[in-house]
Design a protein around this motif. Structure first.
Motif, PDB file in Angstrom:
ATOM      1  N   THR A 127      41.611  33.309  37.935  1.00 35.96           N
ATOM      2  CA  THR A 127      40.836  33.906  39.029  1.00 35.96           C
ATOM      3  C   THR A 127      41.756  34.052  40.235  1.00 35.96           C
ATOM      4  O   THR A 127      42.332  33.076  40.711  1.00 35.96           O
ATOM      5  CB  THR A 127      39.615  33.021  39.401  1.00 35.96           C
ATOM      6  OG1 THR A 127      38.820  32.810  38.240  1.00 35.96           O
ATOM      7  CG2 THR A 127      38.776  33.679  40.478  1.00 35.96           C
ATOM      8  N   THR A 128      41.901  35.288  40.711  1.00 33.38           N
ATOM      9  CA  THR A 128      42.797  35.521  41.849  1.00 33.38           C
ATOM     10  C   THR A 128      42.140  35.073  43.146  1.00 33.38           C
ATOM     11  O   THR A 128      40.921  34.883  43.227  1.00 33.38           O
ATOM     12  CB  THR A 128      43.153  37.010  41.969  1.00 33.38           C
ATOM     13  OG1 THR A 128      41.974  37.739  42.337  1.00 33.38           O
ATOM     14  CG2 THR A 128      43.734  37.564  40.675  1.00 33.38           C
ATOM     15  N   GLN A 131      39.559  37.570  44.215  1.00 38.43           N
ATOM     16  CA  GLN A 131      38.291  37.408  43.497  1.00 38.43           C
ATOM     17  C   GLN A 131      37.497  36.227  44.039  1.00 38.43           C
ATOM     18  O   GLN A 131      36.290  36.318  44.208  1.00 38.43           O
ATOM     19  CB  GLN A 131      38.546  37.221  41.993  1.00 38.43           C
ATOM     20  CG  GLN A 131      39.043  38.465  41.307  1.00 38.43           C
ATOM     21  CD  GLN A 131      39.507  38.179  39.886  1.00 38.43           C
ATOM     22  OE1 GLN A 131      40.131  37.152  39.606  1.00 38.43           O
ATOM     23  NE2 GLN A 131      39.208  39.099  38.979  1.00 38.43           N
ATOM     24  N   LYS A 132      38.175  35.128  44.311  1.00 39.79           N
ATOM     25  CA  LYS A 132      37.514  33.945  44.862  1.00 39.79           C
ATOM     26  C   LYS A 132      36.903  34.249  46.225  1.00 39.79           C
ATOM     27  O   LYS A 132      35.758  33.891  46.501  1.00 39.79           O
ATOM     28  CB  LYS A 132      38.498  32.779  44.982  1.00 39.79           C
ATOM     29  CG  LYS A 132      38.934  32.209  43.653  1.00 39.79           C
ATOM     30  CD  LYS A 132      39.969  31.104  43.848  1.00 39.79           C
ATOM     31  CE  LYS A 132      40.485  30.595  42.523  1.00 39.79           C
ATOM     32  NZ  LYS A 132      41.493  29.529  42.699  1.00 39.79           N
ATOM     33  N   ALA A 134      36.097  37.214  47.459  1.00 40.89           N
ATOM     34  CA  ALA A 134      35.001  38.179  47.311  1.00 40.89           C
ATOM     35  C   ALA A 134      33.733  37.480  46.821  1.00 40.89           C
ATOM     36  O   ALA A 134      32.622  37.748  47.315  1.00 40.89           O
ATOM     37  CB  ALA A 134      35.399  39.293  46.349  1.00 40.89           C
ATOM     38  N   PHE A 135      33.877  36.574  45.874  1.00 38.84           N
ATOM     39  CA  PHE A 135      32.743  35.824  45.353  1.00 38.84           C
ATOM     40  C   PHE A 135      32.098  34.997  46.472  1.00 38.84           C
ATOM     41  O   PHE A 135      30.876  35.022  46.653  1.00 38.84           O
ATOM     42  CB  PHE A 135      33.199  34.907  44.209  1.00 38.84           C
ATOM     43  CG  PHE A 135      32.086  34.109  43.591  1.00 38.84           C
ATOM     44  CD1 PHE A 135      31.381  34.614  42.506  1.00 38.84           C
ATOM     45  CD2 PHE A 135      31.747  32.853  44.072  1.00 38.84           C
ATOM     46  CE1 PHE A 135      30.357  33.885  41.926  1.00 38.84           C
ATOM     47  CE2 PHE A 135      30.734  32.120  43.504  1.00 38.84           C
ATOM     48  CZ  PHE A 135      30.032  32.633  42.431  1.00 38.84           C
TER      49      PHE A 135
END
Length: 146
Positions: A127-128, A131-132, A134-135
């Protein structure tokens, strides 16, 4: 509560009831996630301009097959009804979505699901950071607006 729309030159009242919830899931869901209602909610609270035609499509009567031009006209009419203030348009739709038990429940369920997988997602090596982030931003935004 309801949203007033101008569809094909006629005033129409749209509500975020079960029918709208069903249409949102049918039209805006990602693959088999059945998350269209959440996608609409998130798009509206974040000010995604492309969600305005989606909201109108969802609120319009099912038999109102709208062309792109008619959707554009409906967005323009809604914006004009709010004095050209796009923030006011988004606020009005957001308020209606928040008042809808169907949409609010879907968002609350999404928050629970996201919280359950959050720790595992953040621990995954593939998980980039983007991505972290954005989540976490999506989860935070949903919590703040439901």
């Amino acid at each position: 509560m309801a949203i007033e729309l101008n569809i094909k030159g006629k005033q129409v009242t749209g509500k975020f009831n079960f029918g709208a919830f069903y249409k949102a899931n049918k039209l805006l869901s990602n693959e088999q996630n059945n998350d269209g209602a959440v996608n609409l909610f998130y798009g509206i609270v974040t000010g995604d301009l492309m969600m305005l035609p989606s909201a109108i499509t969802i609120l319009a009567p099912t038999n109102a097959k709208l062309t792109d031009e008619q959707l554009s006209d409906a967005v323009d009419a809604m914006t004009a009804a709010h004095g050209g203030d796009l923030d006011a348009v988004f606020d009005a739709i957001k308020e209606e979505l928040q008042d809808s038990g169907f949409f609010a429940k879907a968002v609350k369920n999404q928050i629970k699901s996201m919280e359950m997988i959050q720790e595992a997602l953040m621990a995954k090596e593939d998980t980039t950071e983007v991505q972290k982030k954005a989540f976490e931003e999506m989860l935070s935004t949903l919590k703040e607006n439901v």
